[in-house]
Design a protein around this motif. Structure first.
Motif, PDB file in Angstrom:
ATOM      1  N   ASN A 101       0.786  -1.267   0.025  1.00  0.00           N
ATOM      2  CA  ASN A 101       0.015   0.087  -0.014  1.00  0.00           C
ATOM      3  C   ASN A 101       0.714   1.401   0.024  1.00  0.00           C
ATOM      4  N   ASN A 102       2.178   1.129  -0.404  1.00  0.00           N
ATOM      5  CA  ASN A 102       3.015   2.261  -0.307  1.00  0.00           C
ATOM      6  C   ASN A 102       3.040   2.888   0.888  1.00  0.00           C
ATOM      7  N   LYS A 103       3.049   2.419   2.143  1.00  0.00           N
ATOM      8  CA  LYS A 103       3.163   3.077   3.389  1.00  0.00           C
ATOM      9  C   LYS A 103       4.279   2.676   4.309  1.00  0.00           C
ATOM     10  N   TYR A 104       4.315   3.601   5.240  1.00  0.00           N
ATOM     11  CA  TYR A 104       5.287   3.378   6.298  1.00  0.00           C
ATOM     12  C   TYR A 104       4.769   3.125   7.455  1.00  0.00           C
ATOM     13  N   PHE A 105       5.312   2.521   8.557  1.00  0.00           N
ATOM     14  CA  PHE A 105       4.431   2.165   9.763  1.00  0.00           C
ATOM     15  C   PHE A 105       4.171   3.460  10.377  1.00  0.00           C
ATOM     16  N   HIS A 106       4.800   4.621  10.474  1.00  0.00           N
ATOM     17  CA  HIS A 106       4.217   5.774  11.096  1.00  0.00           C
ATOM     18  C   HIS A 106       2.956   6.339  10.411  1.00  0.00           C
ATOM     19  N   GLN A 107       2.638   6.010   9.141  1.00  0.00           N
ATOM     20  CA  GLN A 107       1.423   6.388   8.444  1.00  0.00           C
ATOM     21  C   GLN A 107       0.285   5.579   8.533  1.00  0.00           C
ATOM     22  N   LEU A 108       0.585   4.530   9.226  1.00  0.00           N
ATOM     23  CA  LEU A 108      -0.596   3.703   9.722  1.00  0.00           C
ATOM     24  C   LEU A 108      -1.696   4.477  10.785  1.00  0.00           C
ATOM     25  N   THR A 109      -2.874   4.167  10.462  1.00  0.00           N
ATOM     26  CA  THR A 109      -3.951   4.532  11.528  1.00  0.00           C
ATOM     27  C   THR A 109      -3.853   3.362  12.615  1.00  0.00           C
ATOM     28  N   ILE A 110      -4.416   3.676  13.669  1.00  0.00           N
ATOM     29  CA  ILE A 110      -4.710   2.642  14.807  1.00  0.00           C
ATOM     30  C   ILE A 110      -5.482   1.569  14.609  1.00  0.00           C
ATOM     31  N   ASP A 111      -6.631   1.851  13.603  1.00  0.00           N
ATOM     32  CA  ASP A 111      -7.593   0.861  12.987  1.00  0.00           C
ATOM     33  C   ASP A 111      -6.581  -0.151  12.270  1.00  0.00           C
ATOM     34  N   GLU A 112      -5.644   0.502  11.384  1.00  0.00           N
ATOM     35  CA  GLU A 112      -4.901  -0.509  10.552  1.00  0.00           C
ATOM     36  C   GLU A 112      -3.961  -1.362  11.405  1.00  0.00           C
ATOM     37  N   PHE A 113      -3.642  -0.754  12.376  1.00  0.00           N
ATOM     38  CA  PHE A 113      -2.599  -1.349  13.456  1.00  0.00           C
ATOM     39  C   PHE A 113      -3.584  -2.624  13.905  1.00  0.00           C
ATOM     40  N   LYS A 114      -4.747  -2.348  14.265  1.00  0.00           N
ATOM     41  CA  LYS A 114      -5.405  -3.148  15.175  1.00  0.00           C
ATOM     42  C   LYS A 114      -5.894  -4.384  14.165  1.00  0.00           C
ATOM     43  N   LYS A 115      -5.829  -4.082  12.872  1.00  0.00           N
ATOM     44  CA  LYS A 115      -6.234  -5.287  12.032  1.00  0.00           C
ATOM     45  C   LYS A 115      -5.263  -6.512  12.070  1.00  0.00           C
ATOM     46  N   PHE A 116      -4.195  -6.112  12.505  1.00  0.00           N
ATOM     47  CA  PHE A 116      -3.241  -7.228  12.836  1.00  0.00           C
ATOM     48  C   PHE A 116      -2.809  -7.761  14.079  1.00  0.00           C
ATOM     49  N   SER A 117      -3.280  -6.908  15.356  1.00  0.00           N
ATOM     50  CA  SER A 117      -3.385  -7.386  16.443  1.00  0.00           C
ATOM     51  C   SER A 117      -4.118  -6.541  17.525  1.00  0.00           C
ATOM     52  N   SER A 118      -4.969  -7.056  18.311  1.00  0.00           N
ATOM     53  CA  SER A 118      -5.655  -6.202  19.210  1.00  0.00           C
ATOM     54  C   SER A 118      -5.006  -5.816  20.189  1.00  0.00           C
ATOM     55  N   ASP A 119      -3.849  -5.885  20.298  1.00  0.00           N
ATOM     56  CA  ASP A 119      -2.887  -5.734  21.392  1.00  0.00           C
ATOM     57  C   ASP A 119      -2.252  -4.170  21.218  1.00  0.00           C
ATOM     58  N   PHE A 120      -2.564  -3.731  19.831  1.00  0.00           N
ATOM     59  CA  PHE A 120      -1.859  -2.301  19.772  1.00  0.00           C
ATOM     60  C   PHE A 120      -2.803  -1.301  20.423  1.00  0.00           C
ATOM     61  N   GLU A 121      -2.226  -0.460  20.825  1.00  0.00           N
ATOM     62  CA  GLU A 121      -3.131   0.620  21.558  1.00  0.00           C
ATOM     63  C   GLU A 121      -2.347   1.962  20.942  1.00  0.00           C
ATOM     64  N   ILE A 122      -2.964   3.112  21.232  1.00  0.00           N
ATOM     65  CA  ILE A 122      -2.618   4.446  20.903  1.00  0.00           C
ATOM     66  C   ILE A 122      -1.288   4.907  21.085  1.00  0.00           C
ATOM     67  N   ASP A 123      -0.624   3.759  22.357  1.00  0.00           N
ATOM     68  CA  ASP A 123       0.672   4.365  22.707  1.00  0.00           C
ATOM     69  C   ASP A 123       1.839   4.000  21.704  1.00  0.00           C
ATOM     70  N   ILE A 124       1.328   3.006  20.628  1.00  0.00           N
ATOM     71  CA  ILE A 124       2.031   2.629  19.376  1.00  0.00           C
ATOM     72  C   ILE A 124       2.692   3.619  18.829  1.00  0.00           C
ATOM     73  N   PHE A 125       2.164   4.896  18.759  1.00  0.00           N
ATOM     74  CA  PHE A 125       2.518   5.912  17.968  1.00  0.00           C
ATOM     75  C   PHE A 125       3.825   6.625  18.928  1.00  0.00           C
ATOM     76  N   GLU A 126       4.144   6.251  19.988  1.00  0.00           N
ATOM     77  CA  GLU A 126       5.134   6.791  20.642  1.00  0.00           C
ATOM     78  C   GLU A 126       6.634   6.062  20.474  1.00  0.00           C
ATOM     79  N   ILE A 127       6.362   5.314  19.271  1.00  0.00           N
ATOM     80  CA  ILE A 127       7.652   4.496  18.998  1.00  0.00           C
ATOM     81  C   ILE A 127       8.077   5.464  17.582  1.00  0.00           C
ATOM     82  N   ASN A 128       9.126   5.982  17.985  1.00  0.00           N
ATOM     83  CA  ASN A 128       9.708   6.901  16.636  1.00  0.00           C
ATOM     84  C   ASN A 128      11.520   6.609  16.785  1.00  0.00           C
TER      85      ASN A 128
END
Length: 293
Positions: free
Chosen positions: A228-255
């Motif tokens: 989809n021509n994207k990088y991790f930081h361009q994903l939405t929280i909903d896209e993250f959760k498609k792969f695992s329900s363990d992802f929370e909003i704090d995933i965006f603290e990873i930089n």
């Protein structure tokens, strides 16, 4: 990392100096002298730390040149590795650094291109220094005791190595002093990549997901991003959760900055550890300089 390499090189040369600080005078042609020579007294007058213990070994020994050539070869290898980094980083594809015009030349056919000539020459001359080391190994490998005329061949390679490494180091220092670093290009290269994949897997592990499973999840995320021509930081929280329900909003603290600073063990890449390493290497080099001043 290169500071540690060059620090070992400094130590290697000093260790070589301590081994060569032996006076052979008084060994004669091979069997010593029939004169009453106080070798210890002469040694002190000439500034040597000690005298050679065996006259036959003293006249046939060339280990001191091998030591110097070996130390020079390792140093040139480290210089070559650094120069290879500089060559790659100076290309348009990376654009991390800009070398001074003083150390580059115009391409003979492409007017827009500057060639990193010194870095390439330093890389090439490494093989020359290696050759001097192995040439002397080859000369010595079959020699019987004591002095043999073959040994006169030790000098050309030795002086060539000394000239090569001294001139290379002199120019390397000047080249590094004038090199400009493009921080924005470096940051863009990190952001527009998948370098944080392991951090995301570690994030899932912190949520009690087994690493084997976390690895599989992030691998699938990477495929999704590539498709989809994207990088991790361009994903939405909903896209993250498609792969695992363990992802929370704090995933965006990873930089990139947090990733670096999380590596806070001694010798790690965090800002604190890098600052400590710089202070430490400066202190160690100062200590050596004081010892051998």
């Amino acid at each position: 990392a290169y500071a540690e390499m060059f620090y070992r090189d400094i130590n290697r040369f000093h260790e070589s100096f301590e081994r060569v600080d032996v006076m052979p005078l008084g060994s004669g042609a091979l069997a010593g002298l029939p004169y009453n020579l106080d070798r210890e007294f002469v040694s002190k007058q000439l500034g040597f730390a000690k005298v050679s213990k065996n006259s036959i070994d003293a006249v046939s020994d060339r280990d001191f040149i091998l030591d110097y050539n070996y130390a020079s070869s390792v140093t040139m290898m480290h210089i070559s590795r650094l120069c290879e980094e500089l060559i790659i980083w100076s290309t348009d594809e990376f654009g991390f650094i800009k070398l001074s015009k003083e150390f580059t030349t115009w391409s003979s056919i492409m007017p827009q291109k500057r060639n990193p000539d010194f870095a390439e020459l330093a890389r090439g001359k490494t093989g020359r220094v290696y050759g001097n080391l192995f040439a002397l190994f080859t000369i010595l490998k079959g020699l019987p005791l004591a002095y043999n005329r073959d040994m006169q061949e030790d000098k050309e390679g030795f002086f060539d190595t000394a000239d090569t490494i001294n001139s290379t180091l002199d120019i390397l220092v000047s080249m590094l002093d004038t090199t400009q670093f493009n921080k924005q290009n470096m940051l863009d290269a990190v952001n527009n990549s998948y370098i944080l994949a392991t951090d995301i897997a570690d994030y899932l592990v912190s949520k009690s997901v087994p690493f084997r499973k976390a690895h599989e999840i992030v691998s699938k995320m990477t495929d999704y991003c590539l498709d989809n021509n994207k990088y991790f930081h361009q994903l939405t929280i909903d896209e993250f959760k498609k792969f695992s329900s363990d992802f929370e909003i704090d995933i965006f603290e990873i930089n990139p900055i947090n990733s670096i600073n999380n590596r806070n063990t001694v010798g790690g890449t965090s800002e604190l550890q890098v600052k400590n390493s710089i202070l430490d290497i400066k202190s160690r080099i100062k200590s050596i300089a004081t010892k051998y001043a």
